[in-house]
Design an enzyme around this catalytic site. Sequence first.
Site, PDB file in Angstrom:
ATOM      1  N   ARG A 188      -1.292  -2.817  -6.585  1.00  0.00           N
ATOM      2  CA  ARG A 188      -1.461  -4.256  -5.832  1.00  0.00           C
ATOM      3  C   ARG A 188      -0.636  -4.970  -7.632  1.00  0.00           C
ATOM      4  O   ARG A 188      -1.395  -3.960  -8.743  1.00  0.00           O
ATOM      5  CB  ARG A 188      -2.839  -5.620  -6.147  1.00  0.00           C
ATOM      6  CG  ARG A 188      -3.466  -4.922  -4.983  1.00  0.00           C
ATOM      7  CD  ARG A 188      -2.211  -6.429  -3.228  1.00  0.00           C
ATOM      8  NE  ARG A 188      -2.559  -6.217  -2.611  1.00  0.00           N
ATOM      9  CZ  ARG A 188      -1.928  -5.382  -1.443  1.00  0.00           C
ATOM     10  NH1 ARG A 188      -0.601  -4.205  -1.878  1.00  0.00           N
ATOM     11  NH2 ARG A 188      -1.792  -5.287  -0.694  1.00  0.00           N
ATOM     12  N   GLU A 209       5.097 -12.746  -6.932  1.00  0.00           N
ATOM     13  CA  GLU A 209       5.359 -12.101  -5.567  1.00  0.00           C
ATOM     14  C   GLU A 209       5.778 -13.691  -5.144  1.00  0.00           C
ATOM     15  O   GLU A 209       5.296 -14.333  -4.602  1.00  0.00           O
ATOM     16  CB  GLU A 209       5.145 -11.256  -4.638  1.00  0.00           C
ATOM     17  CG  GLU A 209       4.704  -9.948  -5.593  1.00  0.00           C
ATOM     18  CD  GLU A 209       3.840  -9.423  -4.373  1.00  0.00           C
ATOM     19  OE1 GLU A 209       4.101  -8.980  -3.120  1.00  0.00           O
ATOM     20  OE2 GLU A 209       3.846  -7.840  -5.393  1.00  0.00           O
ATOM     21  N   HIS A 217       8.652  -5.238  -3.163  1.00  0.00           N
ATOM     22  CA  HIS A 217       7.524  -5.454  -2.275  1.00  0.00           C
ATOM     23  C   HIS A 217       7.890  -4.525  -1.145  1.00  0.00           C
ATOM     24  O   HIS A 217       7.632  -4.825  -0.240  1.00  0.00           O
ATOM     25  CB  HIS A 217       6.801  -6.225  -2.676  1.00  0.00           C
ATOM     26  CG  HIS A 217       4.817  -5.326  -1.154  1.00  0.00           C
ATOM     27  ND1 HIS A 217       4.005  -6.680  -1.974  1.00  0.00           N
ATOM     28  CD2 HIS A 217       4.249  -5.008  -1.336  1.00  0.00           C
ATOM     29  CE1 HIS A 217       3.119  -5.996  -1.475  1.00  0.00           C
ATOM     30  NE2 HIS A 217       3.017  -4.849  -1.164  1.00  0.00           N
TER      31      HIS A 217
END
Length: 328
Positions: A245, A274, A293
């Site tokens: 994370r 993000e 991601h």
Amino acid sequence: MQAVGKVMKVFITRRVPPEGMKILSAAGACEVSQWDSDEPVPRTELLKGVQGAHGLLCLLSDKIDAEVLDAAGPNLKVISTMSVGFDHMALDEIKKRGIRVGYTPDVLTDATAELTVALLLATARRLPEGVEEVKNGGWSSWKPLWLCGYGLSGSTVGVIGLGRIGLAIAQRLMPFGVKRLLYTGRTAKAQAAEVNGEFVPLDTLVSESDFIVVSCSLTPETQGLCDKAFFSKMKNTAVFINSSRGAVVNQEDLYQALTSGQIAAAGLDVTTPEPLPTDHPLLTLKNCVVLPHIGSATYSTRGIMSALAARNLLGGLQGTDMPSELTF
């Protein structure tokens, strides 16, 4: 349990792979409404969509807090998230209301581990830089030290968080000739024996590792774990990889460590926020590889995640077992 024949309302916050949608339509037990877009549902539409819903299928990008639960009302029995992470949900509020939660662990372990290894190799061996040099004419005659990076053979790898994904990463790295595998976490893990893992204090791992891979979950203890003090203990030839994370890393401190030569390079599949703004300082650095991601982004993995999320949702709606229920 709903009376037989009563159709239950379900809201899905995004377009999801068809495997999950097929399961829901075949069940015939729910009336599905969906935010029909590849982009995240706007907050106002989320609050509108959940009204009166018995079930909610959401993603990691959807903040499920008291406001959303209030908007849904007392019908809401189950929240199924198509993710392994659940830090986007206010679990205390959810528990208080007796709502069941499903999530999708295990199924994305292999895909995320593969991607992490790919990111580590790309960062350590400077692949993005190499591709760029070919394109921009920087490739000339052979030079002994041009684009040299760091290899895994004979190295020490440190894994922070040897859970399912951490172990899968370690299993894939060992055949490259890794000499020592260090790991840290709350407790020693029996499965570490599979990779000859040594359970060590964090300081030992940070100072002795040539490659550090972060694969822990985000908790109050791990928030901002990788900060100035952390990077200052790393070798200046070490490579840092994060596929857990974004909030585990203090990005300002990482930028300083990379620009000052405190560490050699970093590869990130997760950031804060993000998406990372295109003008973010980390994106100006050649020794920092940032991916959007995509840890679980294989067609088969996303399909399996979608199907599992749908089965969790149905189990919660029907008051039966959920394949992957979060106990909290």
